[in-house]
Each structure stands twice: as structure tokens, then as C-alpha cells.
Write a protein that holds these residues in place. Structure first.
Motif, PDB file in Angstrom:
ATOM      1  N   LYS A  74      56.414  56.959  30.562  1.00 19.55           N
ATOM      2  CA  LYS A  74      55.680  57.788  31.446  1.00 19.55           C
ATOM      3  C   LYS A  74      54.284  57.174  31.427  1.00 19.55           C
ATOM      4  CE  LYS A  74      54.614  62.533  32.406  1.00 19.55           C
ATOM      5  NZ  LYS A  74      54.782  63.910  32.130  1.00 19.55           N
ATOM      6  N   ASP A  75      53.799  56.683  30.453  1.00 19.62           N
ATOM      7  CA  ASP A  75      52.201  56.391  30.393  1.00 19.62           C
ATOM      8  C   ASP A  75      52.161  55.040  31.068  1.00 19.62           C
ATOM      9  OD1 ASP A  75      49.571  56.990  28.943  1.00 19.62           O
ATOM     10  OD2 ASP A  75      50.014  54.634  28.655  1.00 19.62           O
ATOM     11  N   PHE A  76      53.288  54.147  30.775  1.00 18.77           N
ATOM     12  CA  PHE A  76      52.917  52.815  31.287  1.00 18.77           C
ATOM     13  C   PHE A  76      53.150  53.107  33.147  1.00 18.77           C
ATOM     14  CE2 PHE A  76      55.330  49.076  33.397  1.00 18.77           C
ATOM     15  CZ  PHE A  76      54.313  48.404  32.927  1.00 18.77           C
ATOM     16  N   VAL A  77      53.920  53.894  33.646  1.00 19.86           N
ATOM     17  CA  VAL A  77      54.089  54.268  35.143  1.00 19.86           C
ATOM     18  C   VAL A  77      52.617  54.663  35.469  1.00 19.86           C
ATOM     19  CG1 VAL A  77      54.968  55.653  36.944  1.00 19.86           C
ATOM     20  CG2 VAL A  77      56.582  54.523  35.078  1.00 19.86           C
ATOM     21  N   ALA A  78      52.066  55.618  34.899  1.00 19.38           N
ATOM     22  CA  ALA A  78      50.839  56.238  35.019  1.00 19.38           C
ATOM     23  C   ALA A  78      49.737  54.966  35.100  1.00 19.38           C
ATOM     24  CB  ALA A  78      50.559  57.368  34.031  1.00 19.38           C
ATOM     25  N   PHE A  79      49.806  54.162  33.958  1.00 11.13           N
ATOM     26  CA  PHE A  79      48.765  52.935  33.950  1.00 11.13           C
ATOM     27  C   PHE A  79      48.730  52.172  35.219  1.00 11.13           C
ATOM     28  CE2 PHE A  79      48.295  48.502  32.927  1.00 11.13           C
ATOM     29  CZ  PHE A  79      47.020  48.549  32.506  1.00 11.13           C
ATOM     30  N   VAL A  80      50.156  51.866  35.622  1.00  9.55           N
ATOM     31  CA  VAL A  80      50.385  50.776  36.868  1.00  9.55           C
ATOM     32  C   VAL A  80      49.806  51.233  38.079  1.00  9.55           C
ATOM     33  CG1 VAL A  80      52.087  49.580  38.034  1.00  9.55           C
ATOM     34  CG2 VAL A  80      52.353  49.705  35.537  1.00  9.55           C
ATOM     35  N   THR A  81      50.401  52.613  38.067  1.00  8.96           N
ATOM     36  CA  THR A  81      49.823  53.486  39.430  1.00  8.96           C
ATOM     37  C   THR A  81      48.190  53.529  39.489  1.00  8.96           C
ATOM     38  OG1 THR A  81      51.672  54.891  39.393  1.00  8.96           O
ATOM     39  CG2 THR A  81      49.817  55.517  40.799  1.00  8.96           C
ATOM     40  N   HIS A  82      47.692  53.834  38.335  1.00  9.16           N
ATOM     41  CA  HIS A  82      46.051  53.842  38.330  1.00  9.16           C
ATOM     42  C   HIS A  82      45.541  52.517  38.501  1.00  9.16           C
ATOM     43  CE1 HIS A  82      42.189  53.855  36.401  1.00  9.16           C
ATOM     44  NE2 HIS A  82      42.004  54.934  37.139  1.00  9.16           N
TER      45      HIS A  82
ATOM     46  N   LEU B 238      44.498  39.299  41.025  1.00 11.11           N
ATOM     47  CA  LEU B 238      45.689  39.658  41.663  1.00 11.11           C
ATOM     48  C   LEU B 238      45.348  40.632  42.710  1.00 11.11           C
ATOM     49  CD1 LEU B 238      47.953  39.833  38.582  1.00 11.11           C
ATOM     50  CD2 LEU B 238      47.765  37.988  40.296  1.00 11.11           C
ATOM     51  N   SER B 239      46.060  40.560  43.820  1.00  6.50           N
ATOM     52  CA  SER B 239      46.135  41.555  44.883  1.00  6.50           C
ATOM     53  C   SER B 239      46.783  42.871  44.135  1.00  6.50           C
ATOM     54  CB  SER B 239      46.622  40.997  46.279  1.00  6.50           C
ATOM     55  OG  SER B 239      48.196  41.037  45.979  1.00  6.50           O
ATOM     56  N   PRO B 240      46.618  44.023  45.071  1.00 13.10           N
ATOM     57  CA  PRO B 240      47.256  45.153  44.445  1.00 13.10           C
ATOM     58  C   PRO B 240      48.834  44.863  44.300  1.00 13.10           C
ATOM     59  CG  PRO B 240      45.346  45.845  45.916  1.00 13.10           C
ATOM     60  CD  PRO B 240      45.728  44.327  46.030  1.00 13.10           C
TER      61      PRO B 240
ATOM     62  N   ARG C 239      42.597  48.670  41.925  1.00  9.82           N
ATOM     63  CA  ARG C 239      42.422  47.269  42.429  1.00  9.82           C
ATOM     64  C   ARG C 239      42.522  47.216  44.102  1.00  9.82           C
ATOM     65  NH1 ARG C 239      43.526  42.683  40.272  1.00  9.82           N
ATOM     66  NH2 ARG C 239      42.627  43.581  38.478  1.00  9.82           N
ATOM     67  N   GLN C 240      43.415  48.343  44.636  1.00  8.64           N
ATOM     68  CA  GLN C 240      43.185  48.493  46.056  1.00  8.64           C
ATOM     69  C   GLN C 240      41.792  49.065  46.461  1.00  8.64           C
ATOM     70  OE1 GLN C 240      45.988  48.166  48.342  1.00  8.64           O
ATOM     71  NE2 GLN C 240      44.058  48.004  49.714  1.00  8.64           N
ATOM     72  N   GLY C 241      41.163  49.965  45.644  1.00  9.87           N
ATOM     73  CA  GLY C 241      39.788  50.529  45.919  1.00  9.87           C
ATOM     74  C   GLY C 241      38.703  49.283  46.062  1.00  9.87           C
ATOM     75  N   GLU C 242      38.976  48.262  44.855  1.00  9.30           N
ATOM     76  CA  GLU C 242      38.057  47.076  44.637  1.00  9.30           C
ATOM     77  C   GLU C 242      38.201  46.078  46.065  1.00  9.30           C
ATOM     78  OE1 GLU C 242      39.235  45.291  41.182  1.00  9.30           O
ATOM     79  OE2 GLU C 242      38.573  46.735  39.780  1.00  9.30           O
ATOM     80  N   GLN C 243      39.514  46.126  46.441  1.00  8.46           N
ATOM     81  CA  GLN C 243      39.724  45.258  47.617  1.00  8.46           C
ATOM     82  C   GLN C 243      39.024  45.787  48.782  1.00  8.46           C
ATOM     83  OE1 GLN C 243      43.688  42.910  48.212  1.00  8.46           O
ATOM     84  NE2 GLN C 243      44.014  44.478  49.725  1.00  8.46           N
ATOM     85  N   ASP C 244      39.388  47.003  49.301  1.00  8.25           N
ATOM     86  CA  ASP C 244      38.663  47.690  50.307  1.00  8.25           C
ATOM     87  C   ASP C 244      37.169  47.534  50.243  1.00  8.25           C
ATOM     88  OD1 ASP C 244      41.407  48.452  50.855  1.00  8.25           O
ATOM     89  OD2 ASP C 244      41.278  50.327  50.149  1.00  8.25           O
ATOM     90  N   ALA C 245      36.729  47.844  49.273  1.00  7.03           N
ATOM     91  CA  ALA C 245      35.213  47.981  49.112  1.00  7.03           C
ATOM     92  C   ALA C 245      34.735  46.458  49.526  1.00  7.03           C
ATOM     93  CB  ALA C 245      34.713  48.144  47.737  1.00  7.03           C
ATOM     94  N   ALA C 246      35.430  45.322  48.905  1.00  6.80           N
ATOM     95  CA  ALA C 246      34.941  44.022  49.258  1.00  6.80           C
ATOM     96  C   ALA C 246      35.206  43.702  50.554  1.00  6.80           C
ATOM     97  CB  ALA C 246      35.890  43.116  48.493  1.00  6.80           C
ATOM     98  N   VAL C 247      36.263  44.159  51.335  1.00  6.36           N
ATOM     99  CA  VAL C 247      36.646  44.000  52.787  1.00  6.36           C
ATOM    100  C   VAL C 247      35.213  44.641  53.511  1.00  6.36           C
ATOM    101  CG1 VAL C 247      38.092  44.566  54.700  1.00  6.36           C
ATOM    102  CG2 VAL C 247      38.943  43.692  52.622  1.00  6.36           C
TER     103      VAL C 247
END
Length: 212
Positions: A178-186, A55-57, A191-199
Motif C-alpha cells: 500500500k505504501d509503494f502504491v502511494a509513493f508511486v502516485t505521489h 523521466l517523464s511522468p 513529476r507532472q507538476g514539475e513538467q507543467d511548471a517547466a512548460v
């Protein structure tokens, strides 16, 4: 003496074939677009299997939020205990994949185009899924008031060089939302970092212009 007004004659149907070809083609495109739009509205979006690895970010964030809403509805609707769905299910990939599959099955079975017996089919699948969820929860070690990461059995000489076993120390569950929000953010940031690295890998791997 006032002459009574005559009613307007009824609208005559338009002879489509009398229209210029370019106008006729445009009208047909408009009709087709409206028909397709109405059909999509009636049928809704076809549920698909979700591959959380690809999935995309943006899609990852939306799917996590949608799954969380479904799980929250499910546990309330059926009175499910923490032995089946614990508060920190999102921290355990095996539970996330299982619950995601269950949600997609529910969307498929309760689609407005589904056959009349699909509710029974879903409840049969739901019964089997509950047994699997019990097993996952039992082996993962997550509970109503405490949580630890699922242990991974290391294979001698079978792990990647950068493999790091998860921290399996127990932590108290104090604020699940609160933990779920932190989990989603992280998760989205990772995933954005993985996508940027792939690009970057693709861009840096392109052959340089020989004329420069």
C-alpha cells in the motif's frame, strides 16, 4: 471419359526489376520494415541507464513498477534479508538508484545477445552491490518493521534558501504494498507538476507578437 486434371504449374519467381519503379520502391520499403520489425523482436530493447531525474511522468511510473517487480523477484530468488533490501527501499533514493543500476546490469548481462560469460560478470557485480546495499541500509536507518527518512547533513551556509531537512522520525512498516502504491502516485503527480511548471515557464517566457 474424364480428362485428369493437370497439377498447377509451380509459381514462377517474380522478376523484381520488371516491376514499375514506384511499385518496386514500395515493395522494398515493406520488406525493410518487416525486416526491422523482426530484428527488433529478436534482439529486444537495448537496456539503457535510467536517469530518474529526467523521466517523464509516464516513464517514471512504468520504471518504478518494473523496478519493483525486479526487486521483488531478486529478494525471493536469492533469499535476501532486510539488511540488504528492506521493504521501504523505494523511500530512500540511494537504494533506488543502486537497485536500478543493478537491474539494468542484469538486463544487459542476460540479454539474449550477451556473451556466455556475462552471467558470471553479473554475479560479480551483484556481490559488490550487496555490500554497498548493506552500507546504504545501515546509514539510512530503514529496517524490516520500521522506517525513517535518510538523514541529510546540513552544511553551514551551503544549503539553498528553500532547503527543508527531511522528517527523520521513525514510522512502523505495516503495509508495504500500500505504501509503494502511494509513493508511486505521489512521485508521478510531483513529476507532472514539475513538467507543467517547466512548460508554463517556456510559454510565458516567449516574446509576445509585436503586431498584436
Amino acid at each position: 471419359m474424364t480428362t485428369p486434371t493437370q497439377p498447377d504449374p509451380p509459381d514462377q519467381p517474380v522478376d523484381m526489376e520488371s516491376l514499375p519503379p514506384e511499385v518496386l520502391q514500395q515493395v522494398r520499403r515493406m520488406v525493410q520494415a518487416e525486416y526491422a520489425k523482426d530484428l527488433r523482436t529478436q534482439l529486444g530493447q537495448v537496456p539503457r541507464t535510467i536517469n530518474w531525474r529526467t523521466l517523464s511522468p509516464e516513464d517514471l511510473e512504468q520504471e518504478l513498477l518494473d523496478l519493483n517487480a525486479f526487486v521483488d523477484w531478486l529478494r525471493h530468488e536469492y533469499g535476501l534479508p532486510a539488511q540488504i533490501i528492506p521493504p521501504m527501499w523505494h523511500r530512500h533514493p540511494e537504494l533506488l538508484w543502486e537497485l536500478s543500476a543493478l537491474r539494468q546490469q542484469w538486463l544487459t548481462c542476460y540479454d539474449q545477445q550477451a556473451k556466455g560469460n556475462m552471467g558470471v560478470v553479473w554475479h560479480a557485480e551483484f556481490a559488490a552491490a550487496r555490500e554497498r546495499l548493506r552500507d546504504w541500509v545501515s546509514t539510512s536507518g530503514t529496517r524490516l518493521d520500521r522506517d525513517r527518512a535518510t538523514r541529510i547533513t546540513e552544511w553551514p551556509g551551503g544549503e539553498a534558501e528553500d532547503f527543508t531537512p527531511p522528517d527523520t522520525s521513525e514510522r512502523p512498516v505495516t503495509n508495504r504494498s500500500k505504501d509503494f502504491v502511494a509513493f508511486v502516485t505521489h512521485a508521478v503527480q510531483a513529476r507532472q507538476g514539475e513538467q507543467d511548471a517547466a512548460v508554463r515557464e517556456i510559454v510565458e517566457g516567449e516574446p509576445k507578437d509585436q503586431s498584436s
